[in-house]
Design a protein around this motif. Sequence first.
Motif, PDB file in Angstrom:
ATOM      1  N   GLN A 326       0.813  -1.214   0.000  1.00 17.04           N
ATOM      2  CA  GLN A 326       0.000   0.000   0.000  1.00 17.04           C
ATOM      3  C   GLN A 326       0.851   1.271   0.000  1.00 17.04           C
ATOM      4  O   GLN A 326       0.377   2.336  -0.390  1.00 17.04           O
ATOM      5  N   HIS A 327       2.094   1.133   0.431  1.00 15.17           N
ATOM      6  CA  HIS A 327       2.921   2.318   0.616  1.00 15.17           C
ATOM      7  C   HIS A 327       4.187   2.301  -0.235  1.00 15.17           C
ATOM      8  O   HIS A 327       5.071   3.141  -0.023  1.00 15.17           O
ATOM      9  N   HIS A 328       4.276   1.357  -1.156  1.00 12.29           N
ATOM     10  CA  HIS A 328       5.449   1.298  -2.024  1.00 12.29           C
ATOM     11  C   HIS A 328       5.011   1.163  -3.477  1.00 12.29           C
ATOM     12  O   HIS A 328       4.293   0.225  -3.831  1.00 12.29           O
ATOM     13  N   SER A 329       5.437   2.112  -4.288  1.00  7.01           N
ATOM     14  CA  SER A 329       5.179   2.068  -5.722  1.00  7.01           C
ATOM     15  C   SER A 329       6.363   2.698  -6.434  1.00  7.01           C
ATOM     16  O   SER A 329       7.198   3.377  -5.810  1.00  7.01           O
ATOM     17  N   ASP A 330       6.439   2.488  -7.734  1.00 10.14           N
ATOM     18  CA  ASP A 330       7.599   2.973  -8.493  1.00 10.14           C
ATOM     19  C   ASP A 330       7.738   4.494  -8.427  1.00 10.14           C
ATOM     20  O   ASP A 330       8.854   5.025  -8.416  1.00 10.14           O
ATOM     21  N   ASP A 331       6.607   5.192  -8.415  1.00 12.79           N
ATOM     22  CA  ASP A 331       6.669   6.661  -8.435  1.00 12.79           C
ATOM     23  C   ASP A 331       6.257   7.263  -7.103  1.00 12.79           C
ATOM     24  O   ASP A 331       5.997   8.466  -7.020  1.00 12.79           O
ATOM     25  N   GLY A 332       6.191   6.466  -6.057  1.00  8.00           N
ATOM     26  CA  GLY A 332       5.801   6.979  -4.750  1.00  8.00           C
ATOM     27  C   GLY A 332       6.811   7.970  -4.201  1.00  8.00           C
ATOM     28  O   GLY A 332       8.018   7.790  -4.338  1.00  8.00           O
ATOM     29  N   LYS A 333       6.307   9.014  -3.567  1.00 12.01           N
ATOM     30  CA  LYS A 333       7.173  10.081  -3.066  1.00 12.01           C
ATOM     31  C   LYS A 333       7.142  10.133  -1.538  1.00 12.01           C
ATOM     32  O   LYS A 333       6.158   9.767  -0.901  1.00 12.01           O
ATOM     33  N   LEU A 334       8.247  10.612  -0.985  1.00  5.01           N
ATOM     34  CA  LEU A 334       8.342  10.896   0.441  1.00  5.01           C
ATOM     35  C   LEU A 334       8.542  12.398   0.621  1.00  5.01           C
ATOM     36  O   LEU A 334       9.051  13.079  -0.281  1.00  5.01           O
ATOM     37  N   TYR A 335       8.157  12.888   1.794  1.00  2.00           N
ATOM     38  CA  TYR A 335       8.230  14.327   2.042  1.00  2.00           C
ATOM     39  C   TYR A 335       8.998  14.615   3.323  1.00  2.00           C
ATOM     40  O   TYR A 335       9.145  13.750   4.191  1.00  2.00           O
ATOM     41  N   THR A 336       9.469  15.832   3.418  1.00  2.00           N
ATOM     42  CA  THR A 336      10.196  16.303   4.600  1.00  2.00           C
ATOM     43  C   THR A 336       9.327  17.318   5.340  1.00  2.00           C
ATOM     44  O   THR A 336       8.217  17.648   4.902  1.00  2.00           O
ATOM     45  N   ASP A 337       9.858  17.840   6.434  1.00  2.00           N
ATOM     46  CA  ASP A 337       9.122  18.875   7.168  1.00  2.00           C
ATOM     47  C   ASP A 337       8.801  20.079   6.288  1.00  2.00           C
ATOM     48  O   ASP A 337       7.755  20.725   6.451  1.00  2.00           O
TER      49      ASP A 337
END
Length: 439
Positions: A326-337
């Motif tokens: 549910q939380h991993h995909s090829d174009d998935g992004k992570l964010y910072t503060d």
Amino acid sequence: MPSSSRYTKAINAIVLAIAVASSPSTSAFTGPTALPRNMKNFQLHSSALPLTSTTTSTSQNQQQKQMPKLDENDLYVRNDKVPKVGEVMRMLPKETFDVNTAMGLFYFGVDFAAVAATMGFLNAVVTSDVYHSLPVVAQGLMVAPLQVLTGFTMWCMWCIGHDAGHSTVSKSKSINRVVGEIAHSAICLTPFVPWAKSHRQHHLHHNHITKDYSHQWFVEEEKDELFANAESWFKPAYDTRVWQLPVLYMVYLLAGVPDGGHVFFYGRMWEGSDMKTKLDAAISVAVSMATAGAFWMNMGTADFTVVCMVPWLVMSFWLFMVTYLQHHSDDGKLYTDDTYTFERGAFETVDRDYGTWINRMSHHMMDGHVIHHLFFEKVPHYRLEDATKALVTGMEQRDQSHLYKTVDTPDFVQELVKRFDENWFFVSEKNVVREGGKK
């Protein structure tokens, strides 16, 4: 001839207007001074039509030379700003947010009966004379399908406890607590209150590179440095990653990686917690330990392992698989503060279709996950399917379908093993959004 003169003047006027309008150097026609230099003394006689064609053609060629080249990005401006929660709410039917206690308890009863039936039948087989007359390998082959089935029904029950943790089985806190203690603490041996505590932090910080719970994130480009400087467990954990899949949930609960202990209270999830909170959580731990101890003492180690613990490992495999994908995909992004917003994180989660009946029996935990993350304390599982359809329609109407992630995943086990082997908990630096503000 007068008529011929009027005709010639009319043609002159038309050609003059066309030439002036076509000229790139003329912004408006206000009088003779606005005419192009070569047009001030213009007269048209017998060569009017050929001259008009030549002048117009020359002007068009000049315009074509000055016109910039366009590509597909110039023709379509994509809106990448994720909608706010309120905007999404207006896309959904009003009944989406209707928490019906009777409906919630009905699903709880169905799953309780399913666990009791499958585990009871498995226990009957394990305690039968036929089972004990077989060699060990044959015993294993005989019960393996029943263990897989029992583990799946436990997973379905876990999903009900999950709803209780989000207060969506009922609007009554007492009912949610009782259902959660039975579904999670007793049947799934997952202390309900500690799990709900850490899980809520996951929802508040989903896809935040450092603050997300339930998921640990590492940057791929920092792998060598992490292997060299991290604790001694880091490299061995990476090297044996695929073999850990059945036991990772146990590690999560007992060892407290990465959030903190759910049986023994330590780690970041307990920072700032007072004694009252810990005592309340200890009740859930006591329920889990009492249940496990009672079954163990009654059944003996061998039968308890076969009937209870192996299905529990199947359940934990389902839980980790669904959560990870549910939380991993090829174009998935992570964010910072600097770049994180709640809506941005929610739209980085992925709806995955495991097949109609698996989706339904799993209470749409997989194919309704985006809606769940947007409204994790408002939408019960039996509203997720219709709400997701409305979300898809709403995003299409906004011309923002590209922001909604959905993946058909019929080969879910293979997908998990492949993706976990290739990526583990690493994400490429290019998928970490560190600049651009909180759009």
